[in-house]
Design an enzyme around this catalytic site. Structure first.
Site, PDB file in Angstrom:
ATOM      1  CG  ASP A   1      -3.001   4.443   4.148  1.00 32.26           C
ATOM      2  OD1 ASP A   1      -4.019   4.270   4.533  1.00 32.26           O
ATOM      3  OD2 ASP A   1      -2.542   3.779   2.925  1.00 32.26           O
TER       4      ASP A   1
ATOM      5  CD1 TRP B   1      -2.124  -2.193   1.696  1.00 29.39           C
ATOM      6  CD2 TRP B   1      -2.992  -0.996  -0.180  1.00 29.39           C
ATOM      7  NE1 TRP B   1      -3.190  -2.925   1.272  1.00 29.39           N
ATOM      8  CE2 TRP B   1      -3.582  -2.135   0.078  1.00 29.39           C
ATOM      9  CE3 TRP B   1      -3.525  -0.049  -1.017  1.00 29.39           C
ATOM     10  CZ2 TRP B   1      -4.984  -2.625  -0.730  1.00 29.39           C
ATOM     11  CZ3 TRP B   1      -4.617  -0.616  -1.930  1.00 29.39           C
ATOM     12  CH2 TRP B   1      -5.215  -1.689  -1.768  1.00 29.39           C
TER      13      TRP B   1
ATOM     14  CE  LYS C   1      -8.348  -2.132   4.607  1.00 26.99           C
ATOM     15  NZ  LYS C   1      -8.095  -3.309   3.759  1.00 26.99           N
TER      16      LYS C   1
END
Length: 370
Positions: free
Chosen positions: A175, A102, A199
């Site tokens: 992030d 990511w 999430k």
């Protein structure tokens, strides 16, 4: 019906009490005879939902007054672009730390929008023993100031988590899509935090942005209005119609988290869940995890079977026991159990019991040394 536990990395399971309340209110919210998703985002009823969600998040994370909380479109990937567009005008430069899939994706998006000359990267190489120590560029009198340093504290694909704060002279952008609300953090150490909701917050599509006021004075690039942090701030995140149902559910998750005791309590629960699962992996010859002990993710526990031939057998038998979505990411293979806030301890205990039974029946792998 026996209990079903969803270990999906995202969209992930939501807390059972939140889902039960949402089901109850789905077609008759607050006795209005309609769903919350059917009312105007500018109605006084929804404005109250929005204000309460922000207030609860501020309380949960102890967000200082000089930070704005924005409820944005586009999920985490949308923020890959928004961060660049909002802060990189007039030829700005940025530094990206790469620790997995990511953080690499965020850097690639930054290069796509700007140019390779404007984005510097530092590789954090995964070893069995530890992650390579971060060596940041040294400033001198002529050194270029970066607009920000970007990193991802938790890499869901690789099962890597960085628990240490990043000390640097530039604003830190994080992030936190899979970290937010899972453990206590000091918001004041960051210039901006963003998180896709799917999430630990709510449904996919929504993103939370927590941005320090001084960063909004940086020169921006041309961009779509709905991704402009300044417009979002000035319009209370309602420049256009926001994802109202996702916002409502996020607010319900924040209420649930307060009811269970807040972030400090959920961090303790998350630590216990991760320790249970990693102990099982370390005990049994059938399983392995190569990530350094200090960098093992509490949210995404990745593991490999000693005999890959058994992968599909493991997944099918697990599914038959109500243990869902354990297949690892297609890039790395193996298994992955995502154990975000909503996963109860009982779910991890059920998975550990299954794994021990599976290992005993198939006897794969060489015995591990004590």
């Amino acid at each position: 019906m026996s209990a079903v536990y969803n270990f999906c990395a995202g969209p992930a399971m939501l807390p059972a009490p939140v889902m039960a309340k949402a089901r109850q209110e789905f077609i008759d919210w607050q006795g209005m005879g309609v769903s919350v998703m059917e009312i105007s985002h500018r109605s006084k009823e929804f404005i109250q939902v929005a204000k309460m969600a922000e207030a609860d998040l501020r309380e949960l994370m102890d967000i200082p007054d000089n930070y704005h909380v924005l409820f944005m479109h586009g999920g985490g990937r949308g923020q890959f672009a928004a961060v660049v567009n909002n802060f990189m005008g007039n030829g700005g430069r940025a530094l990206y730390l790469l620790s997995g899939q990511w953080s690499q994706a965020a850097a690639k998006e930054a290069v796509r929008i700007t140019s390779p000359e404007q984005i510097d990267t530092i590789e954090l190489i995964q070893f069995v023993d530890d992650l390579k120590t971060v060596q940041l560029p040294q400033l001198d009198g002529d050194a270029e100031q970066y607009r920000y340093l970007h990193y991802c504290p938790n890499e869901t694909v690789d099962g890597i988590e960085i628990f240490e704060d990043i000390d640097c002279p530039w604003p830190v952008v994080a992030d936190m899509s899979s970290t937010i609300l899972s453990r206590e953090i000091d918001v004041s150490r960051f210039g901006l935090i963003y998180a896709g909701a799917q999430k630990n917050i709510g449904p996919s599509g929504l993103a939370i942005v927590i941005v320090r006021d001084d960063l909004l004075k940086l020169p921006s690039m041309s961009q779509a209005a709905i991704m402009d942090y300044r417009l979002a701030r000035d319009n209370d995140s309602m420049y256009n119609t926001p994802p109202t149902y996702a916002w409502y559910l996020a607010g319900e998750v924040f209420k649930w988290l307060k009811e269970v005791g807040g972030v400090k309590v959920i961090e303790s629960i998350n630590t216990r869940k991760a320790e249970l699962l990693y102990q099982c992996i370390d005990d049994l010859p059938c399983y392995s995890n190569p990530v350094a002990l200090t960098n093992r993710s509490r949210m995404n526990v990745t593991f490999q079977l000693a005999d890959e031939v058994l992968n599909e057998v493991f997944l099918q038998e697990a599914k038959g026991c109500g243990l869902l979505a354990l297949k690892g990411h297609r890039i790395v293979g193996g298994m992955r159990a995502s154990i975000y806030n909503a996963m109860p301890v009982e779910g991890v205990e059920a998975l550990v019991a299954f794994m021990r039974n599976f290992s005993a029946r198939y006897a794969c792998g060489e015995p591990k040394s004590a």
